[in-house]
Design an enzyme around this catalytic site. Sequence first.
Site, PDB file in Angstrom:
ATOM      1  N   TYR A 139      23.031  11.356  27.400  1.00 55.52           N
ATOM      2  CA  TYR A 139      23.541  11.991  26.200  1.00 55.52           C
ATOM      3  C   TYR A 139      22.623  13.168  25.589  1.00 55.52           C
ATOM      4  O   TYR A 139      23.285  14.363  25.484  1.00 55.52           O
ATOM      5  CB  TYR A 139      23.800  10.827  25.186  1.00 55.52           C
ATOM      6  N   SER A 143      24.440  17.761  18.983  1.00 53.89           N
ATOM      7  CA  SER A 143      23.578  16.703  18.463  1.00 53.89           C
ATOM      8  C   SER A 143      22.294  17.184  18.271  1.00 53.89           C
ATOM      9  O   SER A 143      21.528  17.907  19.030  1.00 53.89           O
ATOM     10  CB  SER A 143      23.670  15.413  19.134  1.00 53.89           C
TER      11      SER A 143
END
Length: 273
Positions: free
Chosen positions: A177, A163
């Site tokens: 995350y 990501s």
Amino acid sequence: MASFKVDKLFDVKGKVVLVTGGSRGVGKMIATGFIKNGAKVYISSRSAKDCAATEKELNALGPGKCVSLPADIQKLEEVERLVKELSAREKALHVLVNNAGAAWGDTLDDYPDAAWTKLLTLNLQRVFTLTQKSLPLLRAGAEQGGVSDGVYRDPARIINIGSVEGLVVPAHETYAYSASKAGLHHLSRNLAGRLGSEGITSNTLACGPFESKMMAHTLREQGEIIKANIPLGRIGTPEDVAGACIFLASRAGAYVNGATIQLDGGSIVRPKL
């Protein structure tokens, strides 16, 4: 003789692929791309129902084949079972797509300890575990690609779905995350350096926003704002992520190893005014 024809450069027909989190979202996009180009794709997720539905849907598309192997890879024993079942069906694995993951957002004061345990386990530790357990199959896949003068002509591939939040400090509060994805990017580079000589490449796609269950709420609430901050003016499409994976899995991407490719429309290079 070298072939520069597109159909040869990007050919993935007949390859055996495992996509975790492949029953929906980005994983389903990736699985669809491989199947529509003739690969045999095993999809895995926690939900046997979702896997079965996706298997049926993708097999109707062809010309490749989709096989459902549901597993909750948060659990070590489930990873071991998944690899055992795959090994009973296949002699080799050509492409491992580590896509399964979870997200968690909360304020700094309220961010729970449980978020760290869940996300670091699924997004990072289990990528290592599944890759480790899959090495015999990946090594066999590399051997099938052929060896010439000690060089693997068609390496096995590990593709990790990371990501952009692992590359920059995100605007929203996703502490575990973003940290887990930053760790995944570095793990991928570590694997690339260790496994390249064995004919296994490891690369990461650092994805920006795509239509998925994980992103659904954010896109509903802030979709227009997000698009306005992407130089290309849109969010990612299935063709974007599937195409990037097919590139990495095909002859065109055979010399790419240890890369982190931003698949975000330029969001993190947008000039800050």
